[in-house]
Write a protein that holds these residues in place. Structure first.
Motif, PDB file in Angstrom:
ATOM      1  N   GLN A  74       0.863  -1.178   0.000  1.00  0.00           N
ATOM      2  CA  GLN A  74       0.000   0.000   0.000  1.00  0.00           C
ATOM      3  C   GLN A  74       0.897   1.224   0.000  1.00  0.00           C
ATOM      4  O   GLN A  74       1.680   1.410   0.919  1.00  0.00           O
ATOM      5  N   GLN A  75       0.821   2.027  -1.020  1.00  0.00           N
ATOM      6  CA  GLN A  75       1.636   3.234  -1.009  1.00  0.00           C
ATOM      7  C   GLN A  75       0.997   4.323  -1.849  1.00  0.00           C
ATOM      8  O   GLN A  75       0.107   4.058  -2.652  1.00  0.00           O
ATOM      9  N   LYS A  76       1.484   5.544  -1.642  1.00  0.00           N
ATOM     10  CA  LYS A  76       0.932   6.679  -2.374  1.00  0.00           C
ATOM     11  C   LYS A  76       1.950   7.253  -3.348  1.00  0.00           C
ATOM     12  O   LYS A  76       1.578   7.870  -4.322  1.00  0.00           O
ATOM     13  N   ARG A  77       3.219   7.078  -3.032  1.00  0.00           N
ATOM     14  CA  ARG A  77       4.260   7.624  -3.886  1.00  0.00           C
ATOM     15  C   ARG A  77       4.456   6.728  -5.099  1.00  0.00           C
ATOM     16  O   ARG A  77       4.691   5.525  -4.961  1.00  0.00           O
ATOM     17  N   TYR A  78       4.367   7.340  -6.271  1.00  0.00           N
ATOM     18  CA  TYR A  78       4.542   6.550  -7.487  1.00  0.00           C
ATOM     19  C   TYR A  78       6.004   6.545  -7.917  1.00  0.00           C
ATOM     20  O   TYR A  78       6.665   7.576  -7.901  1.00  0.00           O
ATOM     21  N   VAL A  79       6.472   5.384  -8.287  1.00  0.00           N
ATOM     22  CA  VAL A  79       7.813   5.255  -8.863  1.00  0.00           C
ATOM     23  C   VAL A  79       7.632   4.769 -10.300  1.00  0.00           C
ATOM     24  O   VAL A  79       7.044   3.711 -10.518  1.00  0.00           O
ATOM     25  N   PRO A  80       8.087   5.540 -11.285  1.00  0.00           N
ATOM     26  CA  PRO A  80       7.865   5.145 -12.678  1.00  0.00           C
ATOM     27  C   PRO A  80       8.390   3.740 -12.987  1.00  0.00           C
ATOM     28  O   PRO A  80       9.463   3.350 -12.527  1.00  0.00           O
ATOM     29  N   VAL A 111     -10.577   7.538 -16.785  1.00  0.00           N
ATOM     30  CA  VAL A 111      -9.220   7.154 -17.181  1.00  0.00           C
ATOM     31  C   VAL A 111      -8.437   6.880 -15.903  1.00  0.00           C
ATOM     32  O   VAL A 111      -8.445   7.687 -14.977  1.00  0.00           O
ATOM     33  N   PHE A 112      -7.824   5.721 -15.832  1.00  0.00           N
ATOM     34  CA  PHE A 112      -7.017   5.352 -14.667  1.00  0.00           C
ATOM     35  C   PHE A 112      -5.544   5.412 -15.037  1.00  0.00           C
ATOM     36  O   PHE A 112      -5.122   4.813 -16.016  1.00  0.00           O
ATOM     37  N   GLY A 113      -4.773   6.115 -14.243  1.00  0.00           N
ATOM     38  CA  GLY A 113      -3.323   6.095 -14.419  1.00  0.00           C
ATOM     39  C   GLY A 113      -2.720   5.246 -13.319  1.00  0.00           C
ATOM     40  O   GLY A 113      -3.151   5.340 -12.167  1.00  0.00           O
ATOM     41  N   MET A 114      -1.722   4.465 -13.669  1.00  0.00           N
ATOM     42  CA  MET A 114      -1.092   3.614 -12.651  1.00  0.00           C
ATOM     43  C   MET A 114      -0.365   4.445 -11.589  1.00  0.00           C
ATOM     44  O   MET A 114       0.068   3.925 -10.577  1.00  0.00           O
ATOM     45  N   ASN A 115      -0.214   5.754 -11.853  1.00  0.00           N
ATOM     46  CA  ASN A 115       0.448   6.615 -10.867  1.00  0.00           C
ATOM     47  C   ASN A 115      -0.535   7.160  -9.833  1.00  0.00           C
ATOM     48  O   ASN A 115      -0.243   8.123  -9.136  1.00  0.00           O
ATOM     49  N   GLY A 116      -1.708   6.561  -9.733  1.00  0.00           N
ATOM     50  CA  GLY A 116      -2.650   6.949  -8.685  1.00  0.00           C
ATOM     51  C   GLY A 116      -3.569   8.085  -9.070  1.00  0.00           C
ATOM     52  O   GLY A 116      -4.250   8.637  -8.213  1.00  0.00           O
ATOM     53  N   GLY A 144       3.985  12.553 -10.992  1.00  0.00           N
ATOM     54  CA  GLY A 144       3.928  12.217  -9.569  1.00  0.00           C
ATOM     55  C   GLY A 144       5.156  11.490  -9.080  1.00  0.00           C
ATOM     56  O   GLY A 144       5.233  11.118  -7.914  1.00  0.00           O
ATOM     57  N   GLY A 145       6.110  11.262  -9.963  1.00  0.00           N
ATOM     58  CA  GLY A 145       7.357  10.610  -9.547  1.00  0.00           C
ATOM     59  C   GLY A 145       8.336  11.620  -8.982  1.00  0.00           C
ATOM     60  O   GLY A 145       8.004  12.793  -8.786  1.00  0.00           O
ATOM     61  N   SER A 146       9.568  11.165  -8.744  1.00  0.00           N
ATOM     62  CA  SER A 146      10.555  12.057  -8.149  1.00  0.00           C
ATOM     63  C   SER A 146      11.022  13.114  -9.141  1.00  0.00           C
ATOM     64  O   SER A 146      11.557  14.138  -8.752  1.00  0.00           O
ATOM     65  N   GLU A 147      10.796  12.863 -10.406  1.00  0.00           N
ATOM     66  CA  GLU A 147      11.320  13.733 -11.447  1.00  0.00           C
ATOM     67  C   GLU A 147      10.268  13.811 -12.544  1.00  0.00           C
ATOM     68  O   GLU A 147       9.610  12.814 -12.822  1.00  0.00           O
ATOM     69  N   PRO A 148      10.107  14.971 -13.182  1.00  0.00           N
ATOM     70  CA  PRO A 148       9.150  14.995 -14.299  1.00  0.00           C
ATOM     71  C   PRO A 148       9.651  14.149 -15.462  1.00  0.00           C
ATOM     72  O   PRO A 148      10.856  14.042 -15.689  1.00  0.00           O
ATOM     73  N   VAL A 176       8.474   4.473 -21.659  1.00  0.00           N
ATOM     74  CA  VAL A 176       9.385   3.610 -22.422  1.00  0.00           C
ATOM     75  C   VAL A 176      10.741   3.517 -21.737  1.00  0.00           C
ATOM     76  O   VAL A 176      11.453   2.541 -21.892  1.00  0.00           O
ATOM     77  N   VAL A 177      11.094   4.565 -21.011  1.00  0.00           N
ATOM     78  CA  VAL A 177      12.323   4.535 -20.225  1.00  0.00           C
ATOM     79  C   VAL A 177      11.944   4.878 -18.801  1.00  0.00           C
ATOM     80  O   VAL A 177      11.320   5.902 -18.552  1.00  0.00           O
ATOM     81  N   ALA A 178      12.266   4.002 -17.894  1.00  0.00           N
ATOM     82  CA  ALA A 178      12.010   4.275 -16.481  1.00  0.00           C
ATOM     83  C   ALA A 178      12.952   3.419 -15.661  1.00  0.00           C
ATOM     84  O   ALA A 178      12.768   2.223 -15.546  1.00  0.00           O
ATOM     85  N   ASN A 179      13.994   4.013 -15.160  1.00  0.00           N
ATOM     86  CA  ASN A 179      14.855   3.310 -14.219  1.00  0.00           C
ATOM     87  C   ASN A 179      15.428   4.307 -13.227  1.00  0.00           C
ATOM     88  O   ASN A 179      15.254   5.512 -13.377  1.00  0.00           O
ATOM     89  N   LYS A 180      16.136   3.773 -12.239  1.00  0.00           N
ATOM     90  CA  LYS A 180      16.538   4.650 -11.144  1.00  0.00           C
ATOM     91  C   LYS A 180      17.628   5.629 -11.537  1.00  0.00           C
ATOM     92  O   LYS A 180      17.859   6.608 -10.849  1.00  0.00           O
ATOM     93  N   ASP A 181      18.307   5.387 -12.643  1.00  0.00           N
ATOM     94  CA  ASP A 181      19.428   6.242 -13.012  1.00  0.00           C
ATOM     95  C   ASP A 181      19.083   7.303 -14.052  1.00  0.00           C
ATOM     96  O   ASP A 181      19.825   8.252 -14.224  1.00  0.00           O
ATOM     97  N   MET A 182      18.006   7.106 -14.774  1.00  0.00           N
ATOM     98  CA  MET A 182      17.724   8.009 -15.889  1.00  0.00           C
ATOM     99  C   MET A 182      16.402   8.730 -15.733  1.00  0.00           C
ATOM    100  O   MET A 182      15.522   8.300 -15.001  1.00  0.00           O
TER     101      MET A 182
END
Lengths: 161, 275
Positions: free
Chosen positions: B105-111, B230-235, B134-138, B168-174
């Motif tokens: 259960q969480q509210k913060r979205y991580v791409p 419309v549902f977004g997986m980012n909440g 809603g992630g750490s970075e636009p 298409v790109v979502a990882n912790k470094d980029m």
């Protein structure tokens, strides 16, 4: 005196093509070795032990999509947005269709029988295209509008007694 | 090595690694180590050097296991990174060992790559749009990543528009990157979401609950009146109905249904149907 002079020649000079002829085999070898050394020193390589990664049997996947078979995120109900409603059916049917295809045979758009019938009539139509003008008279249209060659090959008719 | 792993997990979770099979549906904690069915026997006796002799130890056929969100592979070990219930899905075919994941259960979205999300365009800079997801970075979104867009034919996207797109790109470094087309170049419902409507945020768990294939809430909501969601997986959820009143009712229902029992929900839907 002459020998002393020979040793005084610089290495770079000795390496030149026209100087190679007069060199004896020993100095030649020496030069080659030195050259090899320089080349190998210039090569970079990583000073690391060989990496041996065992094949992993755990695959990481950070998406919930794969885990929970989630539906497509756009929805419309009772005809509010017909476009989305069509899309919804299409996208959500995709998952189901894949499952169904596994056990049920794929339904054909055109049945084998229909295709055979089509090709049957096609023979005449295409045949007419390639026929010469004189022969074209031999083709006639049947009730369906399809072309069929009339077979009027002249042959010996046996007279009746 | 085995002892070290044991000590580490003891200090973290206070117990020896548990077998994943036995804790299905139970709460797992971050730092805990799980044992896959194949590893259970080998790690059975805790003392190193006292392993039972095995004839075909090397040629054991091991199944490929997928560890989903909330789990992480560390060498040959499976570690928990989120708090929640451990779930498992049986594989479709026999060649794999299925999927394990943590239902948290969480509210913060991580791409996450492949997720469909709703973003808000916050800036237009040259070739790309900046989209807040809603992630750490636009996330960045190229203007060419729309259906039918070319260098000459730019899509009509303004700052403040809502975008339904896919990562298409979502990882912790980029920097995460979004697109509004699928691999075939078709929009498939992605792109700018139409005018009006209402956007609100819910927990990530509720989104998954509503998008589950056999979700009763959505089926009941769909019977109320004509509407679009419309549902977004980012909440994020965007709703629109014929009138503003209906839109608001809808938003309130969806927000409230997270912590309602089936009976409570039915009562509310019955009351709505009357009015």
């Amino acid at each position: 005196m002459a020998a002393e002079r020979k040793t005084k020649l610089s290495k770079n000079l000795l390496r030149m093509k026209f100087m190679q002829r007069g060199l004896d085999s020993e100095t030649k070898k020496q030069l080659e070795e030195e050259e090899k050394k320089i080349i190998s020193e210039e090569h970079w390589y990583l000073d690391l032990p060989e990496l041996k990664e065992k094949e992993s049997f755990i695959i990481e996947e950070q998406s919930f999509l794969l885990c929970e078979d989630l539906l497509y995120g756009r929805m419309s109900f009772r005809g509010f947005n017909p476009e989305v409603e069509k899309l919804m059916l299409q996208m959500n049917a995709k998952n189901k269709a894949e499952e169904e295809e596994e056990d049920a045979t794929v339904e054909l758009d055109v049945s084998d029988e229909e295709m055979a019938r089509r090709y049957e009539t096609l023979v005449g139509t295409i045949g007419k295209k390639f026929a010469k003008k004189r022969d074209r008279a031999n083709y006639e249209e049947d009730e369906n509008g399809n072309m069929k060659p009339i077979k009027t090959k002249k042959m010996f008719l046996k007279p009746q007694d | 090595m085995a002892e070290r792993g044991l000590v580490a997990s003891e200090s973290l979770a206070g117990c020896r690694p548990r077998a994943a099979r036995t804790v299905l549906g139970q709460v797992v904690l971050p730092g805990e180590e799980l044992l896959l069915p194949e590893q259970e026997e080998t790690d059975g006796p805790g003392v190193a050097g006292e392993r039972p002799l095995r004839l075909n130890a090397g040629v054991r056929s091991r199944l490929r296991v997928v560890c989903g969100p909330g789990l992480r592979r560390c060498g040959d070990r499976l570690l928990v990174t989120k708090c929640g219930r451990l779930r498992h899905k049986e594989p479709g075919c026999g060649s794999s060992g299925g999927i394990y994941w943590v239902d948290s259960q969480q509210k913060r979205y991580v791409p996450v790559k492949g997720d469909h999300v709703i973003g808000i365009v916050t800036a237009k800079s040259g070739d790309i749009f900046k989209v807040d997801v809603g992630g750490s970075e636009p996330a960045s979104l190229s203007y060419l990543a729309f259906e039918g867009a070319t260098k000459r034919n730019r899509p009509n996207v303004q700052v403040g528009d809502l975008i339904y797109g896919q990562f298409v790109v979502a990882n912790k470094d980029m920097e995460p990157e979004m697109v509004c087309i699928d691999s075939c170049g078709r929009a498939n419902g992605m792109g700018v979401i139409g005018q009006d409507g209402l956007l609100f945020k819910v927990t990530l768990g509720l989104i998954r609950k509503l998008l589950a294939p056999d979700c009763e809430i959505i089926q009941e909501v769909g019977k109320l009146y004509p509407l679009e969601i419309v549902f977004g997986m980012n909440g994020r959820i965007w709703v629109k109905a014929k009138t503003i009143q209906q839109t608001l009712i809808l938003a309130n229902i969806l927000e409230a249904c997270e912590h309602m029992t089936a009976d409570q929900r039915k009562q509310i839907f019955a009351r709505l149907a009357e009015s």
